[in-house]
Design an enzyme around this catalytic site. Sequence first.
Site, PDB file in Angstrom:
ATOM      1  N   ASP A 431     -19.905 -20.204 -39.205  1.00 48.11           N
ATOM      2  CA  ASP A 431     -19.185 -21.110 -40.088  1.00 48.11           C
ATOM      3  C   ASP A 431     -19.377 -20.712 -41.555  1.00 48.11           C
ATOM      4  OD1 ASP A 431     -17.801 -23.728 -40.594  1.00 48.11           O
ATOM      5  OD2 ASP A 431     -19.711 -24.172 -41.578  1.00 48.11           O
ATOM      6  N   GLU A 484     -15.817 -16.923 -39.696  1.00 44.42           N
ATOM      7  CA  GLU A 484     -14.855 -17.731 -40.447  1.00 44.42           C
ATOM      8  C   GLU A 484     -15.019 -17.320 -41.912  1.00 44.42           C
ATOM      9  OE1 GLU A 484     -13.744 -22.254 -41.840  1.00 44.42           O
ATOM     10  OE2 GLU A 484     -15.791 -21.677 -41.391  1.00 44.42           O
TER      11      GLU A 484
END
Length: 754
Positions: A431, A484
């Site tokens: 993330d 990401e």
Amino acid sequence: MKETIQTDWIKSEAFNLENCCNDNPLNILGPHFFKGKWVTRVWMPEADEVNITFKDKTYKTTTPNHKWMFEAILHEDPKNNYQINVLRGGVSHSQQDPWAFKDEWMGEVDRHLFAEGNHHHIWKKMGAHISEDINQKGVMFCIWAPNAKSISIIGDINSWDGRHHPMQKRLGGVWELFMPILKEGDVYKYEIRTQQGHIYEKADPYGFLHEVRPQNGSIISKLNNFNWEDSSWITSRDSSSQINKPISVYEMHLGSWMHDSTDNKYIEKNGNPRHPVPAADLKPGTRFLTYPELTEKLIPYVKERGFTHIELMPISEHPFDGSWGYQVTGWYAPTSRYGTPNEFKEFINKCHAEGIGVILDWVPGHFPKDKHGLAFFDGCHLYEHGDPRIGEHKEWGTLIFNYSRNEVRNFLVANLIYWFEEFHIDGIRVDAVASMLYRDYLRPEGEWIPNENGGNENLEAVKFLQQANHVLFQHFPGALSIAEESTTWPMVTEPTNVGGLGFNLKWNMGWMHDMLDYFEIDPWFRQFHQNSVTFSITYNYTENFMLALSHDEVVHGKSHLLHKMPGDDWKKFANTRALLTYMWTHPGKKTIFMGMEFGQRQEWNVWDDLQWELLEYEPHKGIRNLIDDLNKLYKNEPSLWKNDFDPYGFQWIDCDDTSNSVISFMRRENESNEWLVVIANFTPNFHESYKIGVPLEGYYKEIFNSDGSKYGGSNKGNMGGKDTLKYNIHNYENALEIALPPLSVSIFKHQLKK
């Protein structure tokens, strides 16, 4: 004189024990050889009487130096083979002496590797470990806190009083204590006294299980007592690279996929009902599903949809539901909201049995400030940077790991290996990588510190990501490591040995934003924005991309996918079908968020569950049917996945028909002569006779049409396929003249025979 000095020293040490200021209790407690005899000292606060049993003989103790320090003289070294018999408040019990166990748990090699940042299995030493040795039953505790003045184990066993069980400080800032009377299921914390005299109660950073929020204690839990049945899956996975296979991911949040009534309790295997964990006040009377219930309901659902993988938003323990799991406090523990670690292992075991891989969201970029967590762990900035200009995300209210500290990197890298080794996961999605890579991420001028070269790159974070990926693929060559990353940072999916970050997939955030912006435009004006559709191909082969329509795009007022679309309901559904079909035919692996597979109308809300009642309506069933068939087609047609990262796999036929908002292209793979023709019409116009050029003459079977009645469309199509005609167009001598339905994507496959 010497005896007086000895007595004064003992009294001083006992005073420090009472006041939780002793970092070396083994120096005075347990058996010690003195003047030809073995003086055995037991520390037992608030005990009325303590006796020692050794070789069937009981020795009475005295308290000459402190009321809680009980001493007896033994005539030989008892080692750890004696029992202490304790009377406290009229209640007696017997146990082994915690301070009889003097051997170091974490040896020199372990300490050396940890200090280097290279102990890839550090969780097997740190934390709480159950010993079932007949001569040493209990729990060994081990924690890293180099700046602490003293540390104690606290729990129900000692009424959460830190004076009872002080830990021994070892080299390298490691603290240890063996506690014979603790067992699986007992709750504990570390009471840490800082050099400034402050006292913190901390959960175990390496704990394998924690209490259900709002409680935050750690729970003693066995780790290696699960019988895995997925050896063939693991062997197959690690025998080759997974990125050259079809990957279609169902991203989801376990706590908001589906709820049940709190009145309908989950029944344990022993027949007892489990106390329900309420989901939220938003829907009173609802509870989370347990891992076993998710195993029963979710896995068949995902298999029926045809997805190859489930991606779970963070399931590491976290105190706040509203963080969606992205503010982690228990890095080595699956959240207890849904059950036990073994139940989560069984969930993954069953996923593998059904041919479904499991990807976890992993959050090494930041952590919350909760008092029981990593923040200011031992009275100093141990895990985080001390300077908030590099150590804090003010916008998120979280702290940033100090990647320059070896032990901190070790904590994270080992955590990555832990999830693969102990839970058999198949991949991670890291993330917020951009927040790690840039020192000035979301920071105004003057509130960040340049690196040693004067730039904004976080060089320590770069090295950490490279190390993490390098170690991961060393241990698990078939793993997926997905970034990401929302910027143009180069070489994200290049190997570390050529200077890349070492991921093997990267979310294509540019494609996602371009496509959502494009589809939100009234179709009649899309002719002015054709570049939004075609631009992604110009950079498609710079990284190994995964196309993602993620949770981030259906929250905070952005609307769910269906309601982003313009027009009436029919057009909303048609646009949604067209976008999803185009996504499945565009190069790159696929990820969609839960609810998109049937046209969820409401925004995702972590405190609610999905609108399953919508499946009573045909248009929503149509979207679900579309996803089912897209996944089936995708897996059966190598042209759609085999050359995702090779320019050979994609070729435009025509991307310049802006006036009609029509594009056409081919997908192909280099091991056969099979290829597909894809044509997309992004307006509501129906083209009855639309011509496109194709390289080979013959019959082209229409193998997919997003406008089919099965999917809720108008069922305009080409009667199963079309023969080519001789017609020069798009630099080809052959052409297809086809019916092009409104707001649709059609797929044709060349056939050697009709």
